[in-house]
Structure formats: C-alpha cells, structure tokens
Design an enzyme around this catalytic site. Structure first.
Site, PDB file in Angstrom:
ATOM      1  N   HIS A 290       0.860  -1.192   0.000  1.00 46.35           N
ATOM      2  CA  HIS A 290       0.000   0.000   0.000  1.00 46.35           C
ATOM      3  C   HIS A 290       0.891   1.236   0.000  1.00 46.35           C
ATOM      4  O   HIS A 290       1.937   1.255   0.641  1.00 46.35           O
ATOM      5  CB  HIS A 290      -0.872  -0.020   1.269  1.00 46.35           C
ATOM      6  CG  HIS A 290      -1.644   1.248   1.492  1.00 46.35           C
ATOM      7  ND1 HIS A 290      -1.312   2.147   2.485  1.00 46.35           N
ATOM      8  CD2 HIS A 290      -2.727   1.767   0.853  1.00 46.35           C
ATOM      9  CE1 HIS A 290      -2.170   3.158   2.450  1.00 46.35           C
ATOM     10  NE2 HIS A 290      -3.034   2.952   1.475  1.00 46.35           N
ATOM     11  N   ASN A 291       0.476   2.282  -0.758  1.00 47.25           N
ATOM     12  CA  ASN A 291       1.299   3.502  -0.843  1.00 47.25           C
ATOM     13  C   ASN A 291       2.769   3.139  -1.072  1.00 47.25           C
ATOM     14  O   ASN A 291       3.667   3.620  -0.375  1.00 47.25           O
ATOM     15  CB  ASN A 291       1.159   4.345   0.431  1.00 47.25           C
ATOM     16  CG  ASN A 291      -0.178   5.061   0.505  1.00 47.25           C
ATOM     17  OD1 ASN A 291      -0.977   4.996  -0.438  1.00 47.25           O
ATOM     18  ND2 ASN A 291      -0.444   5.729   1.602  1.00 47.25           N
TER      19      ASN A 291
ATOM     20  N   GLU B 262       1.142  -0.011  -5.582  1.00 46.69           N
ATOM     21  CA  GLU B 262       0.159   1.059  -5.763  1.00 46.69           C
ATOM     22  C   GLU B 262       0.787   2.289  -6.396  1.00 46.69           C
ATOM     23  O   GLU B 262       1.893   2.698  -6.030  1.00 46.69           O
ATOM     24  CB  GLU B 262      -0.458   1.438  -4.407  1.00 46.69           C
ATOM     25  CG  GLU B 262      -1.582   2.429  -4.553  1.00 46.69           C
ATOM     26  CD  GLU B 262      -2.172   2.880  -3.225  1.00 46.69           C
ATOM     27  OE1 GLU B 262      -3.025   3.777  -3.247  1.00 46.69           O
ATOM     28  OE2 GLU B 262      -1.768   2.350  -2.168  1.00 46.69           O
TER      29      GLU B 262
ATOM     30  N   ASP C  58      -0.285   6.137  -6.961  1.00 42.16           N
ATOM     31  CA  ASP C  58      -1.233   7.210  -6.629  1.00 42.16           C
ATOM     32  C   ASP C  58      -0.925   8.383  -7.569  1.00 42.16           C
ATOM     33  O   ASP C  58       0.017   9.139  -7.332  1.00 42.16           O
ATOM     34  CB  ASP C  58      -1.032   7.601  -5.160  1.00 42.16           C
ATOM     35  CG  ASP C  58      -2.307   8.158  -4.546  1.00 42.16           C
ATOM     36  OD1 ASP C  58      -3.200   8.525  -5.316  1.00 42.16           O
ATOM     37  OD2 ASP C  58      -2.404   8.219  -3.310  1.00 42.16           O
TER      38      ASP C  58
ATOM     39  N   HIS D 208       1.381  11.220  -2.298  1.00 43.81           N
ATOM     40  CA  HIS D 208       0.192  11.055  -1.470  1.00 43.81           C
ATOM     41  C   HIS D 208      -0.573  12.376  -1.492  1.00 43.81           C
ATOM     42  O   HIS D 208      -0.158  13.347  -0.868  1.00 43.81           O
ATOM     43  CB  HIS D 208       0.605  10.680  -0.043  1.00 43.81           C
ATOM     44  CG  HIS D 208      -0.508  10.061   0.749  1.00 43.81           C
ATOM     45  ND1 HIS D 208      -1.310   9.078   0.236  1.00 43.81           N
ATOM     46  CD2 HIS D 208      -0.956  10.284   2.006  1.00 43.81           C
ATOM     47  CE1 HIS D 208      -2.202   8.718   1.146  1.00 43.81           C
ATOM     48  NE2 HIS D 208      -2.010   9.441   2.223  1.00 43.81           N
TER      49      HIS D 208
ATOM     50  N   GLU E 227      -4.340   4.382  -8.705  1.00 42.99           N
ATOM     51  CA  GLU E 227      -5.292   5.315  -8.087  1.00 42.99           C
ATOM     52  C   GLU E 227      -5.207   6.589  -8.918  1.00 42.99           C
ATOM     53  O   GLU E 227      -4.224   7.327  -8.848  1.00 42.99           O
ATOM     54  CB  GLU E 227      -4.912   5.579  -6.621  1.00 42.99           C
ATOM     55  CG  GLU E 227      -4.948   4.352  -5.731  1.00 42.99           C
ATOM     56  CD  GLU E 227      -6.312   3.693  -5.658  1.00 42.99           C
ATOM     57  OE1 GLU E 227      -7.327   4.416  -5.790  1.00 42.99           O
ATOM     58  OE2 GLU E 227      -6.374   2.470  -5.491  1.00 42.99           O
TER      59      GLU E 227
END
Length: 750
Positions: free
Chosen positions: A306-307, A336, A338, A351, A385
């Site tokens: 994640h991230n 991931e 983003d 982020h 994302e």
C-alpha cells in the site's frame, strides 16, 4: 590477533581487493550544490569501509560491508539522475544500504577506476556472504578482540578480556572471568597470546548442547559414520532419508579431509551441517516454487503493498522509486501508483493533499520494469489510483505501453472471452493494470461495441480517512476517464462493493472491489463464510485506514483467513504485521503467490474461521517445542556496559482458536550463548492457516521489552528435529551469526 584474513578467504593477492585497501578519492553527491571529494578505503578486517569526513570527531566514519544491500552501477538513483550530467554515466555508482540508512551516490575519477570500486566491493560482499557460520563467528570474535586490545600489542590482558566479553554481549562474574583467564594463560605471564587466544576461543565457542546430541549418535570410534548420521536423520529429524543422503551431507559439510575420506562426520562437520539450509527450521522443499501455479489468480494469496511510493510516513515523507524497488525485491506482486497531474504535462506519484514529495510516473514505471522480476517471475499488478486529467491519463497510458512493451497485458489471453482469471503461470513476466474501465471486457469481442473517447466514472478514493473526507467534500467525486487508460485495464477492473448478494448477481470475475480495513475486518468477523464464498471466484483488495498517517499496519491474518487475496500493507514500516507478511510469503520460492488452502477455494465450502465447524480444514496437530539455546545475539543498546537479558516468545497466528503465545524465562546478562532448555506444547486446529513467529526480546521488568530479533514461517513449513532458527532485524534483514536453537516435533493431536 592473527585472524585478520578470514574475510579475505579466497581473495589473497586480488588486485581489486588491494585497490580497495589502498583507498582513493570519490566525489560524493548529495544535491546540485553539495558535491564534495571524500577519501574511502577498506579496512584491514575486509568488512569495514572507512571514509574521511569533515565532521570526523562528531560522526561515525565507518560502515560495515554487511550493511550494503546493493552496489548499483551508473546513474541509477534519483539523486544521480537529478544532480549529475549524462557524461559521468561510466564513472558513477551508488552504494545502497539495508533498512532506512541513506545511500551514497559517488563518482570516480575515471570509468576504469569506477569499475575497480564496483568490482572490489561486489567481491568483498560476496565473500562475506559465503563465509561459513564458524568463519563468521571467528571473524566477529577476532574483530572484537582487536577492539579490546587497547594498546595494539596482539596480547589480551585480564582487564582487556573483561572488556571483550562485554563487547560480545556477555557479563560474567569476576571470579569466572579470572578462572577462564588462568585456564588459558598457560605461560602464566599475565596475558594471552597466540595459541592461548585460540584456546580461549575454543572454550568460548563450545556448544555443550551440540556435544550431547553428537555424542548420542557418534558410535564409530567417537565419530559419526554415514550409518550413525542416517540414524540421527531418521530418529531425531524424522526425515525420509537414505544412506546416500547421509553420505552427501558428509561430502558437502565435513571439514576434515581424513574423516571425509572415511565417510565419517566430525563434531565440527555436524555443527556445520546444522547451520546450513538442511539444518535450518524452514523446510527446504518449500524454498522453491512447489505449489500448483496453474489455478486462477483469485485462488492465491498475493503479496501486496500500500502507498508503495512512500519510504516513511503518509504526511511529509519522501516519495521515491527506491520504495518500489525495495518492495519488489521483497517479493511484492501488487504495487500502488497514486497518480496526480504534474507540471510540464508529466503525471506524478505522491500522497495527495499532503507534503510528501513527488516522483515522476514514468520514472516509477521504468524502475518497476527493471526490478519487477528479479525476486519472482510471476505477474505484477499495478494498482492505479487515478486523480489525473484526461490529458495526463493519456500520457500515463503512453508510458505504460511504451516502457512495459509486450510485458503489459492489453487484451485477454486467447481468442475468446474468458470465463475466469488466468493463472500466475500463464502470466509469468507480465504486468496487469488494476483501475477503472469504461466498458465491459466482453465488449472487446463484440463488433457493435464502440466506447466514447472519454466518459465520467465514479472516482474510487483509496484512503478516505475522516480528514480527507472533509477536504474533498466540496469536490465532485466523478472523474473523466481516458479511453486509452481504460483500454489497458483487462483483468482487474475496479468496482464498488454493494454487498455479497449484489456481487453474486452483478459482479464479473474480472471485476474487483477494494475494502477499507475497518469494513473488511467487520465482514471477516461477522460474515466470514460469505466473504470466503465471494473470494472463491473474485479478487478482493484490502487497504489500511486513511487515519494511519504514521504508515502503521493492521493485522492481515483475519483477512487471509477470510480468503482475501490482496491484503495491502505499508511495506516501508518495520512491524509485527510485516513480519507476518514476510513469513507467509517465505514459502513457494518467495514468488509472492501462495495457493490458498482448498477450503478457501471451494465454492460450497462451509469453513468459518471463527465458528470452526467440523470439516477437512480441522487437521489438529500438537507442536512439541523445546527452546534450547541462542548464539551471538546483538546488543540493543550501544552502551558498552549494556548486556541483554534475552527472553524467547513463540507465537502462533492463525484462526482465533489457534492464536496463542508461550515464553521462556529471561536469562540474565548473556546475549552470547544463553541456554534455556524449556519445553512447551501447543495445539493447532487449522495448520494450513497458521504462522509461527519466534521472537527474542531483551527483558525489562520495569518497562517494555526491547526487540532483538525474530523469524516467522508457515506452520506447515516447520521441520521436525533439532534446528537452528535464523534471526532477522526489524527491517527483515538477516542478523549475521545470530540464531536460536530448538527441537521441534509436530504430531497428530490425540
């Protein structure tokens, strides 16, 4: 101290080694304006690099070669690409470290010199890795002795001996230290030298517990014959071994040529074998890919991050391609991205709504391509994302297609519409994009279908914590999606979850929902069997709550118990949860794909991890465990006088009925060779879902214990018999020379 050359073993007279030991100037690069010449050289122990620093009096001027993770050739780090010209490509290299230690970006004065630095460092690293456990111990002990020899006279006084014992993490009573000294000081001259130091080393490293085991089976003139060794393998280790296996172990690990010629094993050879992969607790057969890799993707647990772009926390930490490289090298198979609009028309990854730094989307894709299949050859899922404008989405699609080329899945495998997900085997070396799609996958095979160039879709936010919610409440939640990006989403189309009944009726096999941690845990606790059924033919991705701004993690075990495949964790955060993740994916060749047990793949399964009804999942086992001893535990404090008081905890993680912990007494002031000899018995109901974690801490009666080392592995990967347990740091790196020694017996429960 005579044992200078252990780390040089096999490198005597090597030109590159000599070059490192002579040392030389390198330009250290930190930023566009900070580029300074520093002098670097390899010290005599062949495992420590020294460098000149203007803060010499204030800072540590050395680093251990064992702390190096990688020597990277050329301008292959963000720093070198950003702050140096292409013309220095052949002279540039980087030293990257384990854990969070900052790397070094360096430039040599010529291409030739850079090759010497790189070649020399790689040789020394490889050489240290290839030392036998005994050689590592010897090397470490002699290094500590050199350190204790304050006046450099190659002799050890009684006072220096006491200092040395503290350095190796053992506190002994004055009278014992004196007795030990007198025993070795045969010349009675008040100090130890030469053979006396060797005698002292032998007393220090004697393993009484090994002597006892060896003595019990060495029935051939005080040595072990192949028959004796086979007897040990069959009776104690419960292995399906033959005399030929015993002969191979002798051939491989016996150090004494005379004994080897007689097909016998000495005590040293026996200890050597117990330190090798065959003697470690993890089942060697599980070290390579041993599971069926031809089932649909949703039948596997998938190691997921994640991230992935973050190296630290979620609010102000740096975003970096290095974070992707570290995760992929740990076997992570779902990363991931983003994505946000960047300046100059180039999408960036960071982020959103925070102060975390930004990294170019195309640089991340290049790094992923370079490192994706170094640890595992099985597919990598790119979880996108998407917060970008249509224009920059088109650029994202361009980069994915041009950089990843034929490795990117851009259409279903085969000529017809599939009915289930492809297998990891079919997707070896391929990349799958997870994201929104404008139309159905079936439309690819329909001639009438024509999708608009762009269209609005509901934006799926990954980290909607309460704070983020407030910031975005005034913004529209719809997002225009570019057809170019939509078209490369094939097997992992993101959809919202509206309940299990809705999913059964409307969700296709290639559509997958993402669940916030809290929602997923509730479903796993209150509707476990429904969740398991859902996951028998669909993928589920779980991600941490948005309020975990410190990049902490949630317990992944209940989600694995419910059959969730993509349980995404913050890989950048050393913690118990990451230990469990690394432990689960230690098996099956560290491929990042573990086949779920049959009762989590069967559409008619009645399995419920909480209620535990009768069924084929109940394979009740009893673990009989003896925690015997530990060796060379690291200090947890730099203070010289600080000696650890080790305590061992053995923890089982699995279905709630199996989750338990047992612990030993603490041993006072001995991290060098503590001995427990404590027995435990633990019942396990569902071994297929159980993980075993060995944890050693420094006991403190007045505050929390401090972490020393741990090792986690699947219950089904345990080996019976006497075994060493390797120990890992908080970051998951091996602690050289340290280990735990145990006896294991797994039996069917009565």
């Amino acid at each position: 101290m005579e044992s200078n050359g252990i780390a040089e073993k096999g490198l005597e007279g090597d030109k590159e080694l000599q070059f490192l030991m002579n040392g030389g100037d390198l330009l250290k690069v930190r930023s566009g304006s900070w580029k300074k010449t520093r002098y670097y050289k390899l010290q005599e122990d062949c495992k420590t690099m020294w460098h000149e620093s203007k803060k010499a009096l204030k800072s540590k001027q050395t680093f251990s070669v064992e702390d190096i993770d990688e020597v990277r050739i050329g301008r292959q780090t963000e720093g070198l690409r950003k702050y140096t010209e292409e013309s220095v490509e052949g002279r540039a290299f980087s030293i990257l470290f384990k854990g969070r230690q900052k790397g070094l970006d360096l430039i040599a004065s010529s291409d030739e010199e850079a090759k010497k630095w790189i070649g020399g460092l790689e040789k020394v690293i490889s050489n240290i890795k290839n030392l036998t456990p005994q050689e590592k111990t010897e090397h470490w002990i002699y290094s500590c002795m050199r350190k204790a020899d304050k006046n450099f006279d190659n002799k050890i006084s009684q006072k220096e001996l006491k200092s040395f014992l503290r350095d190796i993490n053992i506190e002994v009573a004055e009278d014992y230290a004196e007795t030990l000294f007198q025993k070795c000081d045969e010349s009675k001259c008040g100090y130890l030298e030469g053979k006396e130091i060797e005698h002292f080393y032998e007393i220090l490293t004697q393993r009484e517990e090994i002597d006892v085991i060896y003595g019990e089976f060495a029935k051939t003139g005080g040595l072990m014959s192949a028959t004796d060794l086979l007897n040990f393998l069959l009776k104690e280790q419960r292995e399906a071994a033959s005399e030929n296996d015993a002969l191979q172990l002798i051939e491989k690990y016996e150090l004494d040529e005379n004994a080897k010629a007689k097909q016998q094993m000495t005590k040293d050879g026996f200890l050597m074998y117990l330190h090798q992969p065959e003697g470690l607790i993890f089942n060697l057969a599980h070290k390579s890919v041993y599971q069926d890799m031809n089932q649909p993707l949703n039948h596997y647990f998938i190691s997921s991050s994640h991230n992935t772009y973050l190296l630290e926390d979620q609010l102000k930490g740096p975003s970096s391609t290095e974070a992707y490289i570290k995760a992929l090298l740990k076997g992570c198979r779902c990363v991931e991205l983003d994505c946000w609009d960047g300046s100059d028309g180039e999408p960036v990854i960071y982020h959103g709504y925070t102060l975390t730094s930004k990294v170019l989307f195309k640089d991340v894709i290049k790094a992923i391509k370079e490192y994706a299949f170094k640890t595992s050859e099985y597919p990598v899922i790119l979880s996108v994302e998407n917060h970008c404008s249509v224009e920059q989405q088109k650029i994202m699609a361009e980069h994915l297609i041009s950089i990843l080329g034929s490795a990117l899945v851009t259409k279903p495998l085969g000529d017809q519409m599939p009915t289930c997900l492809p297998s990891p085997e079919e997707l070896k070396g391929r990349f799958i994009v997870k994201g929104k799609r404008l139309d159905k996958l079936e439309d690819i095979f329909s001639e009438e279908s024509k999708t608009a160039e762009e269209e609005s879709v509901t934006e799926e936010e990954d980290d909607e914590g309460d704070e983020d919610q407030e910031k975005k409440s005034s913004k529209s939640k719809s997002l225009k999606l570019a057809k170019e990006l939509s078209d490369i989403v094939i097997y992992c189309k993101s959809v919202h979850f509206h309940g299990f009944e809705d999913s059964r009726e409307k969700q296709s096999f290639y559509e997958m929902a993402s669940f916030k941690e809290g929602q997923a845990v509730t479903l796993a606790e209150e509707s476990a069997n429904d969740y398991i059924h859902h996951n028998t033919d669909k993928l589920s991705r779980i991600y941490p709550a948005g309020l975990r701004t410190d990049s902490s993690n949630y317990n992944p075990v209940p989600l694995w118990n419910a059959g969730c495949q993509i349980v995404a964790l913050n890989f950048q955060t050393p913690c118990l949860e990451m230990d469990l993740n690394q432990g689960l994916f230690l098996q099956n060749g560290q491929s990042g794909y573990n086949l779920k047990p049959s009762f989590l793949r069967d559409r008619d399964t009645k399995f419920d991890p909480i209620a535990l009804p009768e069924g084929l999942w109940l394979k009740r086992k009893t673990l009989h465990l003896m925690v015997i001893s530990a060796q060379q535990l690291p200090k947890v404090s730099e203070r010289k006088s600080s000696i650890v008081d080790p305590i061992v905890k053995v923890q089982i993680y699995g279905v709630p009925a199996d989750t338990t912990e047992v612990e030993t007494q603490s041993i006072e002031n001995n991290g060098f060779n503590p001995m427990w000899n404590e027995n435990f018995k633990v019942d396990v109901h569902v071994p297929d879902l159980a993980l075993v974690r060995f944890l050693i801490e420094d006991y403190d009666s007045t505050s929390n214990n401090e972490f020393i080392g741990q090792y986690t592995l699947p219950f089904n990967s345990l080996k019976n018999g006497y075994h060493h347990v390797p120990l890992l740091t908080k970051n998951g790196d091996l602690i050289s020379s340290a280990g735990l020694f145990v006896h294991i017996m797994v039996m069917d429960a009565e």
